[in-house]
Design a protein around this motif. Structure first.
Motif, short mmCIF file in Angstrom:
data_model
loop_
_atom_site.label_atom_id
_atom_site.label_comp_id
_atom_site.label_asym_id
_atom_site.label_seq_id
_atom_site.Cartn_x
_atom_site.Cartn_y
_atom_site.Cartn_z
N GLU A 181 0.72 16.30 40.06
CA GLU A 181 1.96 16.66 39.38
C GLU A 181 1.58 17.54 38.04
OE1 GLU A 181 5.76 14.96 36.86
OE2 GLU A 181 4.24 13.51 37.13
N GLY A 182 2.37 18.26 38.64
CA GLY A 182 2.53 20.15 38.08
C GLY A 182 1.40 20.51 37.51
N LEU A 183 0.10 20.62 38.28
CA LEU A 183 -2.08 20.80 38.25
C LEU A 183 -1.23 21.61 38.76
CD1 LEU A 183 -4.14 19.86 37.46
CD2 LEU A 183 -4.68 18.39 39.47
N LEU A 184 -1.23 22.22 39.48
CA LEU A 184 -2.26 23.00 41.34
C LEU A 184 -2.14 23.98 40.75
CD1 LEU A 184 -1.35 22.26 44.12
CD2 LEU A 184 -3.26 21.57 43.18
N VAL A 185 -0.49 25.23 39.50
CA VAL A 185 -0.72 25.99 39.01
C VAL A 185 -1.80 26.60 37.47
CG1 VAL A 185 1.07 26.92 39.60
CG2 VAL A 185 1.05 25.25 37.57
N TYR A 186 -2.39 25.21 37.07
CA TYR A 186 -3.16 25.40 36.05
C TYR A 186 -4.56 25.92 36.82
CZ TYR A 186 0.99 24.29 33.43
OH TYR A 186 1.96 24.15 32.57
N LEU A 187 -4.85 25.79 38.03
CA LEU A 187 -6.41 25.85 39.14
C LEU A 187 -6.17 27.27 39.74
CD1 LEU A 187 -6.57 22.38 40.66
CD2 LEU A 187 -7.22 22.71 38.54
N PRO A 188 -7.55 27.63 39.16
CA PRO A 188 -7.75 28.64 40.35
C PRO A 188 -7.99 28.68 41.23
CG PRO A 188 -9.34 28.59 38.41
CD PRO A 188 -8.64 27.77 38.36
N PRO A 189 -7.24 29.55 42.30
CA PRO A 189 -7.35 29.13 43.53
C PRO A 189 -8.61 28.51 44.74
CG PRO A 189 -6.68 31.97 43.60
CD PRO A 189 -6.42 31.17 42.00
N ALA A 190 -9.18 28.92 43.86
CA ALA A 190 -10.49 28.48 44.49
C ALA A 190 -10.81 26.69 44.11
CB ALA A 190 -11.89 28.60 43.87
N ALA A 191 -10.50 26.76 42.93
CA ALA A 191 -10.30 24.85 42.50
C ALA A 191 -9.16 24.28 42.99
CB ALA A 191 -10.20 24.89 40.79
N GLN A 192 -8.00 25.03 43.27
CA GLN A 192 -7.15 24.22 44.39
C GLN A 192 -8.05 23.34 45.37
OE1 GLN A 192 -3.10 25.35 44.45
NE2 GLN A 192 -3.52 25.26 46.70
N ASP A 193 -8.16 24.63 45.99
CA ASP A 193 -9.01 23.32 47.52
C ASP A 193 -10.29 22.92 47.34
OD1 ASP A 193 -7.77 25.35 48.75
OD2 ASP A 193 -9.27 27.20 48.97
#
Length: 300
Positions: A181-193
Motif C-alpha cells: 500500500e502506497g509503496l511502489l513510488v518509493y522504489l526505483p523501477p527495477a526494485a519494483q520488479d
C-alpha cells in the motif's frame, strides 16, 4: 533531502514522515461524520511520533484555509478510500480462508490491531527497524490489543527481506494475502520488479495480492508534493515530499504481475471512489490521478 542508496529514516523523517502523514489522514477521516474507515489508533500514533504540525492537525489546533484546506481535504479523502480498499481486501482474503498476511512497508498500519481477523491468522509487518520499534512501543503505550498473531520483521526492503520473513516463521507453502500500500513510488523501477519477483517466489497457489500503480509518478505526485512542502514549511514541517519518490519509466504493475502468473483485476481511482459512494474530485490537479490503478491479483 533526496533519496540515496542505503538511506534510513524514523517516523518523523524522510519516507517515515509520509507514514505519519497517512496516519494523520486516517485519524481525520475516522473523526468525520459517517466515516468510511475506523482507525481508533491513528491519532494516538501520530501524537507518539511527536511532529508538532501533525499533532496539531489531528488535535484540531490548526485551522487550514484556502489552498491548504483544499489540499488537506483531498489528502484525507484519498487516504480514506485507499485505506478502505486495503481493509476490504484483507477481510475478503480472510473470508476466503487465508490465514497468513504480509504488510510490506507497514509504517503506522494498525490492521493487526483493528481488523476482525479469524482465529489462527498470522500477520507479518515488514519495515525499517526504527519504524517497527517505534510503532510497537506506541501501541503498547496506548494499550492496544492485537486481533491476530502479529510478527514483526525489522528489515529494509532493499535487503534480503524474504530470508528475514522466513526466519520470522513465514510459511511459503501456505496461501498468503499480501499488500503493498502506497509503496511502489518509493522504489526505483527495477526494485519494483524485484519486489514482485520476491512476492511471486514466496506465494503458494491461492495467494492474494493488492497494490496500486501510478502510470506517471512525476506528473501525479511530484508537483503536488512540492506544493504541499512549500505550504507546510510555514507550519514548521520541512520534509520535502517531492524528493522521496522515484520517477522514470517502470513496468505497469498489472501487466508485470500478469506476465508472472497472477490473475489480475484492476479498477481506476474514480471507479474505487464510486464503489465507496464517494465522488472523485474533478479538478485540474487530480486529473493525472484518474489513470491510477487499484490492483488485486490471485495466484492460481
Amino acid at each position: 533531502m533526496a533519496r540515496t542508496d542505503g538511506d534510513t529514516w524514523d517516523l518523523a523523517s524522510s519516507v517515515g514522515a509520509t507514514a505519519t502523514l497517512v496516519a494523520v489522514a486516517r485519524a481525520i477521516a475516522t473523526a468525520e461524520p459517517n466515516p468510511l474507515i475506523d482507525d481508533p489508533y491513528a491519532a494516538d500514533l501520530v501524537r507518539a511520533v511527536g511532529v508538532e504540525f501533525f499533532t496539531k492537525l489531528v488535535d484540531g489546533d490548526i485551522t487550514l484555509d484556502g489552498d491548504d484546506a483544499a489540499a488537506a481535504e483531498l489528502t484525507v479523502s484519498m487516504m480514506a478510500v485507499r485505506t478502505r480498499f486495503f481493509d476490504d481486501f484483507f477481510c475478503d482474503a480472510a473470508g476466503a480462508g487465508l490465514r497468513q498476511a504480509v504488510i510490506l512497508a507497514s509504517g503506522l498500519d494498525s490492521r493487526a490491531y483493528r481488523l476482525g481477523w479469524p482465529a489462527g491468522t498470522v500477520v507479518y509487518e515488514i519495515d525499517q527497524p526504527q519504524v517497527i520499534e517505534a510503532k510497537t512501543a506506541a501501541m503498547a503505550a496506548i494499550g492496544a490489543t492485537e486481533t491476530a498473531e502479529r510478527r514483526t520483521v525489522a528489515v529494509d526492503l532493499r535487503d534480503d527481506w524474504p530470508a528475514a520473513l522466513r526466519d520470522a516463521g513465514f510459511d511459503p507453502q501456505r496461501p498468503t494475502a499480501w499488500i503493498a500500500e502506497g509503496l511502489l513510488v518509493y522504489l526505483p523501477p527495477a526494485a519494483q520488479d524485484l519486489l514482485f519477483d520476491n512476492i511471486t517466489a514466496l506465494s503458494a497457489p491461492g495467494s492474494w495480492l493488492a497494490t496500486e500503480f501510478h502510470h506517471d509518478v512525476g506528473s501525479i505526485l511530484q508537483a503536488r508534493g512540492r506544493a504541499m512542502a512549500d505550504r507546510w514549511r510555514d507550519h514548521g514541517f520541512d520534509v520535502d515530499l517531492s524528493t522521496l519518490w522515484y520517477v522514470g519509466d517502470r513496468n505497469p504493475a498489472d501487466e508485470y504481475l500478469t506476465e508472472h502468473g497472477w490473475r489480475v483485476s484492476t479498477r481506476t481511482r474514480p471507479e474505487v471512489f464510486e464503489a465507496y459512494g464517494r465522488p472523485f474530485p474533478d479538478r485540474d490537479d487530480t486529473a493525472p490521478m484518474r489513470r491510477s490503478l487499484a490492483i488485486t491479483a490471485t495466484r492460481d
